[in-house]
Scaffold this active site. Structure first.
Site, mmCIF file in Angstrom:
data_model
loop_
_atom_site.group_PDB
_atom_site.id
_atom_site.type_symbol
_atom_site.label_atom_id
_atom_site.label_comp_id
_atom_site.label_asym_id
_atom_site.label_seq_id
_atom_site.Cartn_x
_atom_site.Cartn_y
_atom_site.Cartn_z
ATOM 1 N N PRO A 18 0.797 -1.235 0.000
ATOM 2 C CA PRO A 18 0.000 0.000 0.000
ATOM 3 C C PRO A 18 0.827 1.282 0.000
ATOM 4 O O PRO A 18 1.893 1.349 0.628
ATOM 5 C CB PRO A 18 -0.813 -0.103 1.299
ATOM 6 C CG PRO A 18 -0.097 -1.099 2.143
ATOM 7 C CD PRO A 18 0.563 -2.053 1.191
ATOM 8 N N ASN A 19 0.296 2.241 -0.722
ATOM 9 C CA ASN A 19 0.852 3.606 -0.837
ATOM 10 C C ASN A 19 2.102 3.695 -1.698
ATOM 11 O O ASN A 19 2.588 4.801 -1.960
ATOM 12 C CB ASN A 19 1.118 4.217 0.559
ATOM 13 C CG ASN A 19 -0.148 4.317 1.380
ATOM 14 O OD1 ASN A 19 -1.130 4.881 0.918
ATOM 15 N ND2 ASN A 19 -0.152 3.733 2.563
ATOM 16 N N ARG A 26 5.239 10.899 -2.593
ATOM 17 C CA ARG A 26 5.016 10.609 -1.180
ATOM 18 C C ARG A 26 6.320 10.751 -0.384
ATOM 19 O O ARG A 26 7.283 10.023 -0.658
ATOM 20 C CB ARG A 26 4.530 9.158 -1.107
ATOM 21 C CG ARG A 26 4.465 8.583 0.260
ATOM 22 C CD ARG A 26 4.288 7.068 0.185
ATOM 23 N NE ARG A 26 4.086 6.559 1.513
ATOM 24 C CZ ARG A 26 4.421 5.356 1.915
ATOM 25 N NH1 ARG A 26 4.956 4.496 1.072
ATOM 26 N NH2 ARG A 26 4.202 4.977 3.143
ATOM 27 N N TYR A 31 11.382 8.373 0.972
ATOM 28 C CA TYR A 31 11.274 7.292 -0.012
ATOM 29 C C TYR A 31 11.925 7.607 -1.358
ATOM 30 O O TYR A 31 11.904 6.764 -2.262
ATOM 31 C CB TYR A 31 9.800 6.920 -0.210
ATOM 32 C CG TYR A 31 9.166 6.418 1.066
ATOM 33 C CD1 TYR A 31 9.620 5.256 1.682
ATOM 34 C CD2 TYR A 31 8.120 7.116 1.674
ATOM 35 C CE1 TYR A 31 9.056 4.801 2.862
ATOM 36 C CE2 TYR A 31 7.550 6.668 2.855
ATOM 37 C CZ TYR A 31 8.025 5.506 3.448
ATOM 38 O OH TYR A 31 7.467 5.051 4.614
ATOM 39 N N ASN A 82 7.864 -5.786 -1.366
ATOM 40 C CA ASN A 82 7.887 -4.680 -0.405
ATOM 41 C C ASN A 82 6.463 -4.613 0.155
ATOM 42 O O ASN A 82 5.572 -4.038 -0.465
ATOM 43 C CB ASN A 82 8.269 -3.354 -1.073
ATOM 44 C CG ASN A 82 8.346 -2.224 -0.048
ATOM 45 O OD1 ASN A 82 7.918 -2.388 1.093
ATOM 46 N ND2 ASN A 82 8.888 -1.090 -0.455
ATOM 47 N N ALA A 85 3.373 -0.919 4.608
ATOM 48 C CA ALA A 85 2.855 -0.906 5.983
ATOM 49 C C ALA A 85 2.410 -2.292 6.456
ATOM 50 O O ALA A 85 2.433 -2.575 7.666
ATOM 51 C CB ALA A 85 1.697 0.082 6.082
ATOM 52 N N GLU A 106 12.397 -9.836 1.130
ATOM 53 C CA GLU A 106 11.652 -8.657 1.575
ATOM 54 C C GLU A 106 12.521 -7.424 1.363
ATOM 55 O O GLU A 106 13.691 -7.430 1.755
ATOM 56 C CB GLU A 106 11.328 -8.829 3.065
ATOM 57 C CG GLU A 106 10.668 -7.618 3.698
ATOM 58 C CD GLU A 106 10.546 -7.776 5.227
ATOM 59 O OE1 GLU A 106 10.699 -8.897 5.754
ATOM 60 O OE2 GLU A 106 10.301 -6.753 5.876
ATOM 61 N N HIS A 108 12.774 -2.947 1.455
ATOM 62 C CA HIS A 108 12.237 -1.649 1.865
ATOM 63 C C HIS A 108 13.133 -0.551 1.320
ATOM 64 O O HIS A 108 14.370 -0.679 1.345
ATOM 65 C CB HIS A 108 12.173 -1.536 3.389
ATOM 66 C CG HIS A 108 11.296 -2.576 3.995
ATOM 67 N ND1 HIS A 108 9.935 -2.478 3.997
ATOM 68 C CD2 HIS A 108 11.598 -3.766 4.561
ATOM 69 C CE1 HIS A 108 9.418 -3.555 4.555
ATOM 70 N NE2 HIS A 108 10.408 -4.365 4.904
ATOM 71 N N ARG A 115 13.988 3.825 11.927
ATOM 72 C CA ARG A 115 12.792 4.667 12.004
ATOM 73 C C ARG A 115 11.995 4.370 13.278
ATOM 74 O O ARG A 115 12.531 3.848 14.245
ATOM 75 C CB ARG A 115 11.970 4.479 10.717
ATOM 76 C CG ARG A 115 12.775 4.877 9.464
ATOM 77 C CD ARG A 115 11.962 4.761 8.207
ATOM 78 N NE ARG A 115 10.798 5.662 8.227
ATOM 79 C CZ ARG A 115 9.748 5.538 7.413
ATOM 80 N NH1 ARG A 115 9.713 4.557 6.516
ATOM 81 N NH2 ARG A 115 8.757 6.382 7.499
HETATM 82 C C1 DQA Z 1 8.416 0.832 3.476
HETATM 83 C C2 DQA Z 1 8.582 1.025 5.000
HETATM 84 C C3 DQA Z 1 7.264 0.836 5.718
HETATM 85 O O1 DQA Z 1 7.430 1.034 7.123
HETATM 86 C C4 DQA Z 1 6.245 1.846 5.225
HETATM 87 O O2 DQA Z 1 4.988 1.610 5.832
HETATM 88 C C5 DQA Z 1 6.128 1.873 3.745
HETATM 89 C C6 DQA Z 1 7.331 1.726 2.916
HETATM 90 C C7 DQA Z 1 9.729 1.147 2.713
HETATM 91 O O3 DQA Z 1 9.827 0.727 1.575
HETATM 92 O O4 DQA Z 1 10.605 1.822 3.242
HETATM 93 O O5 DQA Z 1 5.059 2.129 3.196
HETATM 94 O O6 DQA Z 1 8.103 -0.527 3.238
#
Ligand code: DQA
Length: 159
Positions: A18-19, A26, A31, A82, A85, A106, A108, A115
């Site tokens: 998501p997002n 964003r 990011y 990825n 959240a 996985e 990120h 963080r």
């Molecule tokens: C994320 C890190 C997560 O904590 C966050 O909720 C994201 C992006 C990253 O790629 O750094 O949406 O997965």
């Protein structure tokens, strides 16, 4: 030797949670300024170099990601994800990956361990081959390289 004479190449499913559709706009300070479309292009370019096939899919919905993981069963040999959240909340995504037993890396963009405390825990990490975190969009490239290397090692290990 060309890849076609080596038989069908590995198929990797790339999932974005998501997002991540908002990447580029964003929180660019966290990011980066690269859009998801540009990241997918870089992943596809790296896949060509590694002679593997990738399919990229993004969803803001947990169930859609679970469906995609279930549908990958028998179709793909590895998963690059990825979970965004959902990393920190989703037992359902973890269970789906465990069910299909797809070797998973996985990734990120940000370093989640640097963080907020709630981002330090991943439901996915314990069932993943490994986690790559903090290299911006390059985390995906490193993750794909690591996954392909892992799949190659597995294929060459006598059972
Ligand atoms: C994320 C890190 C997560 O904590 C966050 O909720 C994201 C992006 C990253 O790629 O750094 O949406 O997965």
């Amino acid at each position: 030797m060309s890849s076609s004479s080596q038989g069908p190449s590995l198929q990797i499913l790339v999932l974005h949670g998501p997002n991540l559709n908002l990447l580029g706009q964003r929180e660019p300070n966290v990011y980066g300024s690269t859009s998801l479309a540009e990241i997918n292009k870089q992943i596809e370019e790296q896949a060509r170099t590694l002679q593997v096939k990738v399919s990229c899919f993004q969803s803001n919905h947990e169930g859609a990601l679970v469906d995609a993981i279930q549908a990958a069963w028998g179709q793909y040999q590895g998963l690059l994800i990825n979970p965004a959240a959902y990393t920190h909340t989703s037992v359902a995504i973890r269970d789906a990956i465990a069910a299909v037993k797809l070797p998973t890396v996985e990734v990120h963009l940000s370093n989640i361990h640097q963080r907020e405390a709630f981002r330090h825990h991943s439901y996915i990490a314990p069932i993943a081959v490994g986690q790559i975190s903090g290299f911006g969009y390059y985390s995906y490239i490193l993750g794909l390289q690591a996954l392909v290397q892992h799949l190659g090692d597995r294929a060459n290990t006598p059972s």
